[in-house]
Design a protein around this motif. Sequence first.
Motif, PDB file in Angstrom:
ATOM      1  N   PRO A 152      -0.395  37.351  65.120  1.00 31.30           N
ATOM      2  CA  PRO A 152      -1.626  38.771  64.534  1.00 31.30           C
ATOM      3  C   PRO A 152      -1.756  39.106  64.561  1.00 31.30           C
ATOM      4  N   LEU A 153      -2.488  41.128  65.285  1.00 26.66           N
ATOM      5  CA  LEU A 153      -3.459  41.284  65.746  1.00 26.66           C
ATOM      6  C   LEU A 153      -4.538  42.127  64.552  1.00 26.66           C
ATOM      7  N   ASP A 154      -5.421  41.953  64.805  1.00 26.18           N
ATOM      8  CA  ASP A 154      -6.639  42.525  64.104  1.00 26.18           C
ATOM      9  C   ASP A 154      -6.915  43.618  64.755  1.00 26.18           C
ATOM     10  N   PHE A 210      -8.922  45.401  67.696  1.00 26.91           N
ATOM     11  CA  PHE A 210      -7.638  45.464  68.845  1.00 26.91           C
ATOM     12  C   PHE A 210      -8.457  46.969  69.060  1.00 26.91           C
ATOM     13  N   THR A 211      -9.487  47.466  68.060  1.00 22.10           N
ATOM     14  CA  THR A 211     -10.009  49.260  68.455  1.00 22.10           C
ATOM     15  C   THR A 211     -11.353  49.031  69.302  1.00 22.10           C
ATOM     16  N   GLY A 235     -14.866  41.891  69.354  1.00 16.24           N
ATOM     17  CA  GLY A 235     -15.361  43.745  70.646  1.00 16.24           C
ATOM     18  C   GLY A 235     -17.013  44.036  71.044  1.00 16.24           C
ATOM     19  N   ARG A 236     -17.731  42.650  70.994  1.00 15.59           N
ATOM     20  CA  ARG A 236     -18.912  42.763  71.212  1.00 15.59           C
ATOM     21  C   ARG A 236     -18.844  42.968  72.899  1.00 15.59           C
ATOM     22  N   THR A 279      -9.308  42.726  80.470  1.00 11.47           N
ATOM     23  CA  THR A 279     -10.378  42.868  80.176  1.00 11.47           C
ATOM     24  C   THR A 279     -10.235  43.127  78.616  1.00 11.47           C
ATOM     25  N   LEU A 280      -9.470  43.307  78.086  1.00  9.97           N
ATOM     26  CA  LEU A 280      -9.101  44.002  76.599  1.00  9.97           C
ATOM     27  C   LEU A 280      -8.898  42.316  76.300  1.00  9.97           C
ATOM     28  N   HIS A 281      -7.677  42.024  76.787  1.00 16.40           N
ATOM     29  CA  HIS A 281      -7.613  40.803  75.608  1.00 16.40           C
ATOM     30  C   HIS A 281      -9.170  39.490  75.692  1.00 16.40           C
ATOM     31  N   ARG A 282     -10.066  39.815  76.581  1.00 18.76           N
ATOM     32  CA  ARG A 282     -11.420  38.917  76.613  1.00 18.76           C
ATOM     33  C   ARG A 282     -12.624  39.609  75.141  1.00 18.76           C
ATOM     34  N   ALA A 283     -12.310  40.800  75.695  1.00 23.44           N
ATOM     35  CA  ALA A 283     -13.177  41.285  74.674  1.00 23.44           C
ATOM     36  C   ALA A 283     -12.709  40.992  73.080  1.00 23.44           C
ATOM     37  N   TYR A 284     -11.366  41.657  73.439  1.00 24.79           N
ATOM     38  CA  TYR A 284     -10.594  41.445  71.321  1.00 24.79           C
ATOM     39  C   TYR A 284     -10.829  39.619  70.905  1.00 24.79           C
ATOM     40  N   LEU A 285     -10.856  38.751  71.941  1.00 24.02           N
ATOM     41  CA  LEU A 285     -11.703  37.320  71.519  1.00 24.02           C
ATOM     42  C   LEU A 285     -13.207  37.417  71.508  1.00 24.02           C
ATOM     43  N   ALA A 286     -14.048  37.886  71.941  1.00 19.65           N
ATOM     44  CA  ALA A 286     -15.074  39.178  71.527  1.00 19.65           C
ATOM     45  C   ALA A 286     -15.580  39.708  70.452  1.00 19.65           C
TER      46      ALA A 286
END
Length: 724
Positions: free
Chosen positions: A157-159, A163-164, A277-278, A268-275
């Motif tokens: 799944p991709l939210d 993601f944005t 987007g914060r 970095t994208l993967h870490r931001a997605y798990l956070a």
Amino acid sequence: MARTVAMTVVLTPGPPTSLDLHGSLTPAALTAALASLPPCTPTLHRHTDHHHTLTLPPPPFPAGRLSDLLTGAAAADAEHRPTREPAGTPCTRHPECARHHGRATHPACATHPGCAAAEPERPPPTTPLQREILLDAMTHPGAGLHVEQLHWRWYGPLDARRFTAAWQTLHAGEAVLRTALAPPAAPGTGPLIAVHPHAAAELERHPRGSEDWHALLLSERMREFDLHRPGTALRIALLEEPGQVFRILLTYHQAFLDGWSARLLQRTLHRAYLADGRPLGSERRPDIRDHMHWLARRDQAPARVFWARSGAPAGAASLPGRPDPTRPDRQPTAGPRRRGHGRTRQRLTPHEALRLRHWAADRGATESTALHTAWALQLHRANPTAPAVAFAAAVSGRGIALPGADRLPGPLRGALPLHVRIDPATPLTRLLTTLAGQALEAASHEWVSPGQAARWSPPATDHPGPAPHPAPDSLIAFEATPPPGPADDPVHTELATEGVRVGPAETIAAHTARPLTVTAHHDAAGALVLTCVYDRTRITDPDAAETLAQTALLLRELPRAPGTATTVADALALLDGSPVPRVAAPTARTLRILRAASRTGAGTICLVPPPDAPPGCYDALATAYAGPQALTTVPPPADARTVLAALRPALARGEPLLLGGFSGAGSLACAVAERIASHGWHPPQVAIGGALTTEGDGDGGPGPDPVRALARTLETAAATTARP
């Protein structure tokens, strides 16, 4: 008797674009000219009866075509449509404004005090490497040069909202993603860089079945970048596939990012997605600004000394083929003409790749040195009488004394020239160690750009005067990737708890201005994948495929050689029976000098030929125009690519440039001027004189009135083009 000149035009690119009209202007003539163009509301300012200024709407309004119509060209060719430029200085302080494609009149700007603020003060100049990349891209319109891509699959799944938001977080924390070209201050100045406070991510989602994957790759690679708008040097595409599978594609311009950078951003994208987007913390440092400051403080003297003694001898072979006088795209037996760039691949199995690695390590070298050795053998086989062989070797640009450079996203990847003299009687091991030593020695100067290394190398004996040593025509790149993350990095574990698995990322090498580039990388299975990207105007598809097949054969067979007594001749014998590929000579695209400049730094005037112009149409200007600039032209027929390629040396020197011509040249000259401006250079003015039509002139050349009128127009334009 020659026709009397009624109007001359000096076009100053904007925004806003203005036409300075000298001559008799009647309302009927202006109305008739505008009637042939898209509807617009220009502003006309009258200075005298014979001097007016016409202010035009922003591009893509065809200002060059209007110049041709007003100056009386009877039959200008089809309109050149320049790249769309923003209508004014874009708002970059807020994402909702930045998304509005730079239109400063966006209603959202009214709610943000200070959105109309000017560009950041005193933007620094681009680095030498950035400048060379921009010159390559500018002078090859439609070729998609220096556009690289990274893609991978997302399983699960991709939210879309997360993601944005994750990408927007990256843009907030990575200075390079908010970087854009800044308007240069004066004629003759090169590109400047500005880091903006905000930028919106360029993200496009493609629902399942809406786009073919290979078509998407091609369209994204060939689509032009608007490098004056922050956030646009990186484009993100998300393609949905059946079964909760998504393909993520990053397309980026190498003037701002390289492959190493893209992989850093992926993590970095993967870490931001798990956070969700914060924000992940403060801005990353060091960043592109720190690297630029570090470069500006370098003492260039040691590097100059090194390259002065390390240049290849004149006549060194740099392409693995025998010269062929016939261009591949013009061979009558080659079938349909093939233009642009081609791509071919070879693969060594994981076992073969491991054997090659061990063979090189036993001799104190690496896989990349083994690839350099195989390439040097091919260069010598195709050019056995050359005094040496030369090629460029890619470097990450991060082996520098800047703490944290390995974690820095930016345009650091460069290429340094290597050369070696080949003696068939030499032990192969010595060739391997010689190349390894050269690469190690050059690595201490890997911050040097290819152009700097060429300028600091001794001039070739067949290039009189100050012409620099020519850069090698082939580039060998062993893909460099950032060090793996820490063993306890929880990113993949946390993604797995959400039912997500991320596939391996793959880089698609960029087209470059070099005729041939070979890139090597390991795939997920451990195989060694070789990719050859080549210019089809120099190398045919079969010759490129044969070249790479021979490279792969050498890499497979060299480790089988018994002991260390193998000579270069023994290694070359592995290719016995294989054909020697062919390469065509480059097409000369140089300025024709009508009159040299009277002093250094005076600048260059390039006279653009109108459609169907005779070859000597501007010869009389050499005596009619008395300015100090170099007076040049491009042999007709000419298109934008021909003119831009011929102007490259003048643009690289950073001297003032003025484009001019008789009526009919305006459309082409304006297209060239706008492309120059779109890549960061100060837009050159365009001076259009009278039409190249005559009455009763037996030799078919222009009469004295058009020549004198164009000379006066050039003088008027040159007065504002010259540096203060």
